[in-house]
Design an enzyme around this catalytic site. Sequence first.
Site, short mmCIF file in Angstrom:
data_model
loop_
_atom_site.label_atom_id
_atom_site.label_comp_id
_atom_site.label_asym_id
_atom_site.label_seq_id
_atom_site.Cartn_x
_atom_site.Cartn_y
_atom_site.Cartn_z
N SER A 12 -20.53 -35.12 -1.11
CA SER A 12 -20.27 -33.93 -1.91
C SER A 12 -19.75 -32.77 -1.05
CB SER A 12 -21.49 -33.52 -2.72
OG SER A 12 -22.56 -33.14 -1.88
N ASN A 13 -20.23 -32.65 0.18
CA ASN A 13 -19.68 -31.62 1.07
C ASN A 13 -18.25 -31.97 1.47
OD1 ASN A 13 -21.45 -29.35 1.52
ND2 ASN A 13 -22.89 -30.83 2.35
N LYS A 64 -25.17 -48.30 21.03
CA LYS A 64 -24.68 -47.03 20.47
C LYS A 64 -23.46 -46.56 21.24
CE LYS A 64 -25.90 -42.25 19.53
NZ LYS A 64 -26.95 -41.25 19.40
N LEU A 91 -27.38 -39.26 15.11
CA LEU A 91 -27.31 -38.31 16.21
C LEU A 91 -26.01 -38.57 16.98
CD1 LEU A 91 -30.98 -38.37 17.56
CD2 LEU A 91 -29.89 -36.64 16.11
N HIS A 108 -26.62 -27.90 7.67
CA HIS A 108 -28.00 -28.35 7.52
C HIS A 108 -28.65 -27.56 6.38
CE1 HIS A 108 -31.79 -30.12 8.65
NE2 HIS A 108 -32.33 -28.91 8.50
#
Length: 189
Positions: A12-13, A64, A91, A108
């Site tokens: 949505s953002n 990662k 992260l 955030h």
Amino acid sequence: MRIAVLASGNGSNFEAIAQAFEKQTIAGELVLVFSDKKTAYVLERAEKHQIPAFTFSPKDFLSKKEYEEALLDLLVDHQVDYLVLAGYMRLIGEGLLEAFPKRIINIHPSLLPAFPGLHGIEDAFDYGVKVTGVTVHYIDAGVDTGPIIAQECVPISATDTLESLTEKIHQTEHRLYPEVLAEIIHAEE
């Protein structure tokens, strides 16, 4: 400026950001969307806006570091200047931080440094604060600890439920994030 959006879910953002680019309230170009979740709805949203979308999972890699190297290769191939996190639930590692110093932006759903982490809205609601909000900040190696760019308060009324508070937070995010991105990019020009 060439912008990439990283998202893990609904998007949505991303939708608010894409619309701002289409209206040319944000300068530059939205060049790609990346998701670490192959079934994330944000990928459909990207297709609707005709933004190239890419996806691969960290599980496809041995580490990662290898995952982020593949992501960095994709970003370099598309000559990305800024990374915009829009519900990207991972992260950011050292390799991306070094490649995009002070060029990775996150939103955030709390007034940082209060209520960092995955459940900012729920944590604020459960704690019983009277005011929470939204923070746009640069990413660093910590969890929601990077330099704050902008914040906006969202009051919690006595009649709010977790669902109504979540909706108020999202409305604020969808307005604030494109505004802040437009200011950052305009300052770079």
